[in-house]
Write a protein that holds these residues in place. Structure first.
Motif, PDB file in Angstrom:
ATOM      1  N   SER A 155       0.842  -1.186   0.000  1.00 32.00           N
ATOM      2  CA  SER A 155       0.000   0.000   0.000  1.00 32.00           C
ATOM      3  C   SER A 155       0.889   1.251   0.000  1.00 32.00           C
ATOM      4  O   SER A 155       1.878   1.316   0.720  1.00 32.00           O
ATOM      5  N   GLY A 156       0.542   2.212  -0.873  1.00 33.71           N
ATOM      6  CA  GLY A 156       1.310   3.452  -0.941  1.00 33.71           C
ATOM      7  C   GLY A 156       2.533   3.385  -1.845  1.00 33.71           C
ATOM      8  O   GLY A 156       3.293   4.347  -1.936  1.00 33.71           O
ATOM      9  N   SER A 157       2.727   2.267  -2.562  1.00 31.56           N
ATOM     10  CA  SER A 157       3.937   2.100  -3.376  1.00 31.56           C
ATOM     11  C   SER A 157       3.830   2.771  -4.754  1.00 31.56           C
ATOM     12  O   SER A 157       4.815   2.838  -5.484  1.00 31.56           O
ATOM     13  N   GLY A 158       2.625   3.231  -5.125  1.00 31.02           N
ATOM     14  CA  GLY A 158       2.475   3.944  -6.391  1.00 31.02           C
ATOM     15  C   GLY A 158       1.644   3.220  -7.442  1.00 31.02           C
ATOM     16  O   GLY A 158       1.529   3.696  -8.574  1.00 31.02           O
ATOM     17  N   LYS A 159       1.021   2.117  -7.081  1.00 30.15           N
ATOM     18  CA  LYS A 159       0.268   1.310  -8.049  1.00 30.15           C
ATOM     19  C   LYS A 159      -0.880   2.089  -8.678  1.00 30.15           C
ATOM     20  O   LYS A 159      -1.029   2.131  -9.898  1.00 30.15           O
ATOM     21  N   SER A 160      -1.700   2.705  -7.827  1.00 29.62           N
ATOM     22  CA  SER A 160      -2.861   3.423  -8.363  1.00 29.62           C
ATOM     23  C   SER A 160      -2.425   4.657  -9.147  1.00 29.62           C
ATOM     24  O   SER A 160      -3.011   4.979 -10.191  1.00 29.62           O
ATOM     25  N   THR A 161      -1.382   5.316  -8.679  1.00 29.60           N
ATOM     26  CA  THR A 161      -0.867   6.476  -9.404  1.00 29.60           C
ATOM     27  C   THR A 161      -0.432   6.052 -10.811  1.00 29.60           C
ATOM     28  O   THR A 161      -0.761   6.718 -11.801  1.00 29.60           O
ATOM     29  N   PHE A 162       0.264   4.934 -10.910  1.00 29.45           N
ATOM     30  CA  PHE A 162       0.705   4.415 -12.206  1.00 29.45           C
ATOM     31  C   PHE A 162      -0.494   4.112 -13.109  1.00 29.45           C
ATOM     32  O   PHE A 162      -0.543   4.527 -14.268  1.00 29.45           O
TER      33      PHE A 162
END
Ligand code: ADP
Ligand code: MG
Length: 229
Positions: free
Chosen positions: A46-53
């Motif tokens: 969680s918070g690693s950037g998946k959704s942003t990507f």
């Protein structure tokens, strides 16, 4: 698959959120090629950037730096109208919380994106019926979301994502709100769609869901730290 053309090309892709307390570097220079017809699981804490990507790939959000081309077209320096056109024609979205309109039938939920495109009513109905049939809900078209199980609601959301015949399906934690049996049923539909040619990119933190993809990309702190390709 190794010979399939590149559909998505990210180079030094970055996203910085400017906050009062300091900048948040959600993506820190991501390089990634995704082939047409790929089946990719995007994984990581969680918070690693998946959704942003994912939001970048779907033009829901704009990069702070780097390059992003999809189908040979750069997504940078585009007008809002151009980005909206790209989203409507190229991408279907599926989210963890199905995001269906509550007081609207399954059929009308699926037909709605076609209305935005200006398709006549009769064709909208035919196309929405075909999409619901594809996800196994031919007998539930007149049900409202509250009359459907979570798995059925997610299948309606998948049918809606398919309405505009997208090349790319982006799914962010699509099984996150489902029990494991229902989750398997939804994953079966994703397998079928990918086998039929759609490029499928799904975010998950569940190992068994990720195992069904043909490629796994792992994010940590805004970088790709593992890629099974
Ligand atoms: P994931 O989907 O892997 O859980 P996200 O891509 O949502 O991670 O978030 C990556 C980082 O960016 C996190 O530190 C998160 O707090 C931050 N972030 C995401 N969206 C925003 C936003 N709209 N404003 C500020 N920070 C954000
Ligand atoms: Mg997320």
């Amino acid at each position: 698959m190794a010979d399939a053309p590149v559909l998505i090309r990210a180079r030094q892709l970055s996203r910085v959120y400017k906050l009062g307390g300091g900048d948040v570097h959600a993506l820190r220079g991501v390089d990634c090629d995704i082939a047409q017809g790929a089946y990719v699981a995007v994984m990581g804490a969680s918070g690693s950037g998946k959704s942003t990507f994912m939001n970048m790939l779907g033009a829901l959000d704009t990069p702070s730096g780097g390059q992003l081309t999809i189908g040979g077209q750069s997504l940078l320096n585009r007008t809002p109208d151009e980005l909206a056109k790209f989203r409507n024609e190229m991408v279907g979205f599926v989210f963890q919380q199905f995001n269906l309109l509550p007081r609207t039938t399954a059929l009308d939920n699926v037909a709605l994106p076609l209305l935005y495109r200006g398709m006549p009513a009769v064709q909208r109905r035919e196309r929405a019926e075909a999409c619901l049939d594809l996800v196994g809900l031919a007998d539930r078209m007149d049900h409202h979301p509250s009359q459907l199980s979570g798995g059925q609601q997610q299948r309606v959301a998948i049918a809606r994502a398919l309405a505009n015949e997208p090349s790319i399906l982006l799914a962010d934690e699509p099984t996150g709100a489902l029990d494991s049996k229902t989750s398997d049923d939804v994953m079966d539909i994703f397998d079928q769609l990918n086998a039929a040619g759609i490029t499928l990119i799904l975010v998950t933190h569940e190992a068994d869901v990720g195992a069904r993809a043909r490629r796994r990309i792992v994010f940590r702190d805004g970088n790709i730290v593992e890629d099974t390709q």
